[in-house]
Design a protein around this motif. Structure first.
Motif, PDB file in Angstrom:
ATOM      1  N   ASP A  47       0.819  -1.221   0.000  1.00 43.34           N
ATOM      2  CA  ASP A  47       0.000   0.000   0.000  1.00 43.34           C
ATOM      3  C   ASP A  47       0.853   1.272   0.000  1.00 43.34           C
ATOM      4  OD1 ASP A  47      -2.145  -1.615  -0.082  1.00 43.34           O
ATOM      5  OD2 ASP A  47      -2.883  -1.204   1.939  1.00 43.34           O
ATOM      6  N   LYS A  48       1.937   1.231  -0.756  1.00 47.66           N
ATOM      7  CA  LYS A  48       2.786   2.411  -0.999  1.00 47.66           C
ATOM      8  C   LYS A  48       3.488   2.948   0.243  1.00 47.66           C
ATOM      9  CE  LYS A  48      -0.119   3.943  -4.858  1.00 47.66           C
ATOM     10  NZ  LYS A  48      -0.652   5.069  -5.600  1.00 47.66           N
ATOM     11  N   ILE A  49       3.690   2.106   1.247  1.00 50.27           N
ATOM     12  CA  ILE A  49       4.357   2.591   2.473  1.00 50.27           C
ATOM     13  C   ILE A  49       5.795   2.993   2.177  1.00 50.27           C
ATOM     14  CG2 ILE A  49       5.127   0.296   3.275  1.00 50.27           C
ATOM     15  CD1 ILE A  49       3.721   3.087   5.542  1.00 50.27           C
ATOM     16  N   PHE A  50       6.412   2.393   1.120  1.00 52.56           N
ATOM     17  CA  PHE A  50       7.808   2.720   0.814  1.00 52.56           C
ATOM     18  C   PHE A  50       7.967   4.131   0.267  1.00 52.56           C
ATOM     19  CE2 PHE A  50       7.907  -1.990   0.616  1.00 52.56           C
ATOM     20  CZ  PHE A  50       8.768  -2.167   1.691  1.00 52.56           C
ATOM     21  N   VAL A  51       6.867   4.708  -0.248  1.00 50.88           N
ATOM     22  CA  VAL A  51       6.909   6.103  -0.687  1.00 50.88           C
ATOM     23  C   VAL A  51       7.092   7.012   0.538  1.00 50.88           C
ATOM     24  CG1 VAL A  51       5.677   7.936  -1.910  1.00 50.88           C
ATOM     25  CG2 VAL A  51       5.447   5.579  -2.684  1.00 50.88           C
ATOM     26  N   VAL A  52       6.425   6.648   1.639  1.00 48.76           N
ATOM     27  CA  VAL A  52       6.575   7.421   2.879  1.00 48.76           C
ATOM     28  C   VAL A  52       8.002   7.290   3.392  1.00 48.76           C
ATOM     29  CG1 VAL A  52       5.600   7.861   5.160  1.00 48.76           C
ATOM     30  CG2 VAL A  52       4.162   6.885   3.378  1.00 48.76           C
ATOM     31  N   LEU A  53       8.548   6.064   3.293  1.00 44.99           N
ATOM     32  CA  LEU A  53       9.928   5.829   3.712  1.00 44.99           C
ATOM     33  C   LEU A  53      10.887   6.680   2.877  1.00 44.99           C
ATOM     34  CD1 LEU A  53      11.810   4.094   5.535  1.00 44.99           C
ATOM     35  CD2 LEU A  53      11.944   2.478   3.651  1.00 44.99           C
ATOM     36  N   ALA A  54      10.628   6.753   1.554  1.00 45.10           N
ATOM     37  CA  ALA A  54      11.485   7.543   0.660  1.00 45.10           C
ATOM     38  C   ALA A  54      11.442   9.017   1.039  1.00 45.10           C
ATOM     39  CB  ALA A  54      11.034   7.356  -0.793  1.00 45.10           C
ATOM     40  N   VAL A  55      10.232   9.529   1.323  1.00 44.71           N
ATOM     41  CA  VAL A  55      10.068  10.939   1.685  1.00 44.71           C
ATOM     42  C   VAL A  55      10.812  11.240   2.988  1.00 44.71           C
ATOM     43  CG1 VAL A  55       8.342  12.542   2.611  1.00 44.71           C
ATOM     44  CG2 VAL A  55       7.967  11.442   0.407  1.00 44.71           C
ATOM     45  N   LEU A  56      10.650  10.355   3.971  1.00 50.52           N
ATOM     46  CA  LEU A  56      11.314  10.560   5.259  1.00 50.52           C
ATOM     47  C   LEU A  56      12.833  10.491   5.091  1.00 50.52           C
ATOM     48  CD1 LEU A  56      10.419  11.155   8.104  1.00 50.52           C
ATOM     49  CD2 LEU A  56      10.428   8.724   8.584  1.00 50.52           C
ATOM     50  N   THR A  57      13.306   9.590   4.210  1.00 49.91           N
ATOM     51  CA  THR A  57      14.742   9.460   3.967  1.00 49.91           C
ATOM     52  C   THR A  57      15.304  10.728   3.327  1.00 49.91           C
ATOM     53  OG1 THR A  57      14.393   7.103   3.617  1.00 49.91           O
ATOM     54  CG2 THR A  57      16.498   7.993   2.911  1.00 49.91           C
ATOM     55  N   ILE A  58      14.549  11.311   2.375  1.00 44.26           N
ATOM     56  CA  ILE A  58      15.000  12.561   1.735  1.00 44.26           C
ATOM     57  C   ILE A  58      15.184  13.653   2.784  1.00 44.26           C
ATOM     58  CG2 ILE A  58      14.226  14.459   0.243  1.00 44.26           C
ATOM     59  CD1 ILE A  58      12.960  12.316  -1.570  1.00 44.26           C
ATOM     60  N   ILE A  59      14.202  13.787   3.690  1.00 44.09           N
ATOM     61  CA  ILE A  59      14.285  14.830   4.717  1.00 44.09           C
ATOM     62  C   ILE A  59      15.464  14.555   5.649  1.00 44.09           C
ATOM     63  CG2 ILE A  59      13.091  15.821   6.715  1.00 44.09           C
ATOM     64  CD1 ILE A  59      10.464  15.361   5.173  1.00 44.09           C
ATOM     65  N   TRP A  60      15.640  13.299   6.012  1.00 44.95           N
ATOM     66  CA  TRP A  60      16.727  12.908   6.917  1.00 44.95           C
ATOM     67  C   TRP A  60      18.089  13.240   6.298  1.00 44.95           C
ATOM     68  CZ3 TRP A  60      18.386  12.569  11.425  1.00 44.95           C
ATOM     69  CH2 TRP A  60      19.324  11.638  11.868  1.00 44.95           C
ATOM     70  N   ILE A  61      18.263  12.843   5.014  1.00 45.01           N
ATOM     71  CA  ILE A  61      19.528  13.128   4.334  1.00 45.01           C
ATOM     72  C   ILE A  61      19.723  14.641   4.194  1.00 45.01           C
ATOM     73  CG2 ILE A  61      20.759  12.919   2.118  1.00 45.01           C
ATOM     74  CD1 ILE A  61      19.511  10.106   1.868  1.00 45.01           C
ATOM     75  N   GLY A  62      18.639  15.355   3.888  1.00 50.59           N
ATOM     76  CA  GLY A  62      18.715  16.808   3.765  1.00 50.59           C
ATOM     77  C   GLY A  62      19.171  17.473   5.048  1.00 50.59           C
TER      78      GLY A  62
ATOM     79  N   VAL B 104       8.647  13.116  -5.294  1.00 48.32           N
ATOM     80  CA  VAL B 104       8.557  11.669  -5.064  1.00 48.32           C
ATOM     81  C   VAL B 104       7.105  11.253  -4.802  1.00 48.32           C
ATOM     82  CG1 VAL B 104       9.222   9.823  -3.488  1.00 48.32           C
ATOM     83  CG2 VAL B 104      10.923  11.472  -4.250  1.00 48.32           C
ATOM     84  N   TRP B 105       6.405  12.057  -4.004  1.00 45.54           N
ATOM     85  CA  TRP B 105       5.001  11.749  -3.692  1.00 45.54           C
ATOM     86  C   TRP B 105       4.159  11.744  -4.970  1.00 45.54           C
ATOM     87  CZ3 TRP B 105       1.809  14.803   0.570  1.00 45.54           C
ATOM     88  CH2 TRP B 105       0.684  14.052   0.915  1.00 45.54           C
ATOM     89  N   ALA B 106       4.362  12.772  -5.812  1.00 44.17           N
ATOM     90  CA  ALA B 106       3.582  12.889  -7.044  1.00 44.17           C
ATOM     91  C   ALA B 106       3.884  11.734  -7.997  1.00 44.17           C
ATOM     92  CB  ALA B 106       3.895  14.223  -7.731  1.00 44.17           C
ATOM     93  N   ARG B 107       5.137  11.298  -8.023  1.00 47.89           N
ATOM     94  CA  ARG B 107       5.563  10.241  -8.940  1.00 47.89           C
ATOM     95  C   ARG B 107       4.746   8.962  -8.728  1.00 47.89           C
ATOM     96  NH1 ARG B 107       6.383   6.255 -11.004  1.00 47.89           N
ATOM     97  NH2 ARG B 107       8.175   5.364 -12.075  1.00 47.89           N
ATOM     98  N   PHE B 108       4.383   8.689  -7.464  1.00 48.33           N
ATOM     99  CA  PHE B 108       3.697   7.422  -7.182  1.00 48.33           C
ATOM    100  C   PHE B 108       2.203   7.604  -6.886  1.00 48.33           C
ATOM    101  CE2 PHE B 108       8.182   6.754  -6.211  1.00 48.33           C
ATOM    102  CZ  PHE B 108       8.429   5.707  -7.081  1.00 48.33           C
TER     103      PHE B 108
END
Lengths: 91, 235
Positions: A47-62, B104-108
């Motif tokens: 259910d697209k939970i990895f998209v949330v993980l990706a978003v959180l990772t971007i902020i963390w790296i930033g 990234v959000w928009a992409r998916f």
């Protein structure tokens, strides 16, 4: 079902959720049209939970990068300070 | 412990501790709180807790920056210029993170199955333009060597940049056809967000603004130190 599971993620054919009205619209359409890439299959699974993980990772790296830059600037200032002290000692 | 002339270190350390604990709870709550599933969106609805506060923080930060720029133009001291520059720098950084997470959000969701990362959606285009306007502020600063001139010119430009924020991030995207919530014909945040999500969303906004304040204060301390060590031309 077996065949469609390869192209349509489970999330798009789920039933009985709060969004059943929307589900039925999407379940009857041939969306998405192209077969999903490996990358998309992973990102859309669970259910697209990895998209949330990706978003959180971007902020963390930033945040790490910003802290890193501050740190490097401080390193430079410390070197300047040390040089200044050494100069005074030399005199 | 040395006293810093422009930062209350005790208050800084207190807020630092609160923000660290607060944000840790937010990250857990963001994943653990059960939310209603909406198709297409699915679990990505949880990005509301991370993506949207980036922009709230960015707007607050450039507001702080503009306020200090006004102080510069009213004859303020070097610390006003330092505060204006660092608030804008950290704020723009949050804006970059807001744009990156949005892509990234928009992409998916918007572009699922179509392999598109960027499609010049008005909302995203306006946000990118806004970041370029602030990018020019830093270019302007680095191009000027005379500290007095740099402070005053960049303060004037900063106020010009700030005046575009309500239009580029709020008014215009809402008038244009965009896939982003709140655009013309799309429901806005208050109409589509389940009340249970507000339990995490509002604390997340407060937490990220607190985090901005920490990073901003660190950089103000750093910049003041640079001014003390290297003099007026470099800080």
């Amino acid at each position: 079902m077996e065949e469609s599971a390869q192209t349509i993620p489970d999330s798009l054919v789920s039933e009985g959720s709060i969004s059943t009205a929307f589900d039925s619209i999407w379940a009857n359409s041939d969306f998405p049209t192209a077969p999903l890439s490996q990358f998309d299959q992973i990102m859309l699974s669970e259910d697209k939970i990895f998209v949330v993980l990706a978003v959180l990772t971007i902020i963390w790296i930033g945040l790490i990068l910003l802290t890193w830059r501050t740190d490097r600037h401080l390193d430079g200032l410390e070197r300047r300070l040390d040089d200044g002290i050494n100069d005074e000692e030399a005199f | 412990m040395t006293e810093h002339p422009h930062v209350n270190i005790k208050r800084y350390r207190l807020i630092r501790t609160i923000v660290i604990v607060w944000m840790s709870v937010i990250v857990f709550a963001a994943f653990l709180l059960n939310i209603p599933r909406i198709n297409i969106l699915e679990h990505t609805a949880r990005n509301l807790y991370f993506h949207v506060p980036m922009w709230f923080t960015m707007m607050g930060a450039v507001g702080v920056s503009a306020w200090h720029s006004v102080q510069v133009l009213r004859g303020g001291s070097i610390i006003s210029d330092i505060r204006a520059a660092q608030a804008a720098r950290v704020g723009a950084w949050f804006g970059v993170l807001g744009l990156a997470t949005g892509i990234v959000w928009a992409r998916f969701t918007w572009y699922v199955g179509s392999d598109i990362w960027w499609n010049f959606d008005p909302r995203q285009t306006m946000a990118a333009l806004q970041l370029l306007i602030y990018g020019a502020y830093f270019v302007l600063r680095s191009a000027l060597d005379d500290p007095e001139k740099r402070a005053r010119l960049s303060a004037a430009y900063n106020l010009l940049a700030f005046s575009t924020v309500p239009f580029l991030l709020y008014v215009l995207p809402r008038q244009m056809a965009s896939l982003h919530p709140g655009a013309d014909g799309n429901p806005a945040f208050s109409e589509m967000t389940d009340p249970v999500m507000k339990l995490v969303f509002y604390p997340a906004v407060i937490g990220f603004i607190g985090l901005f304040w920490l990073l901003y204060t660190q950089r103000v301390r750093m910049s003041w130190l640079a001014y003390r060590i290297q003099g007026e031309s470099k800080y």
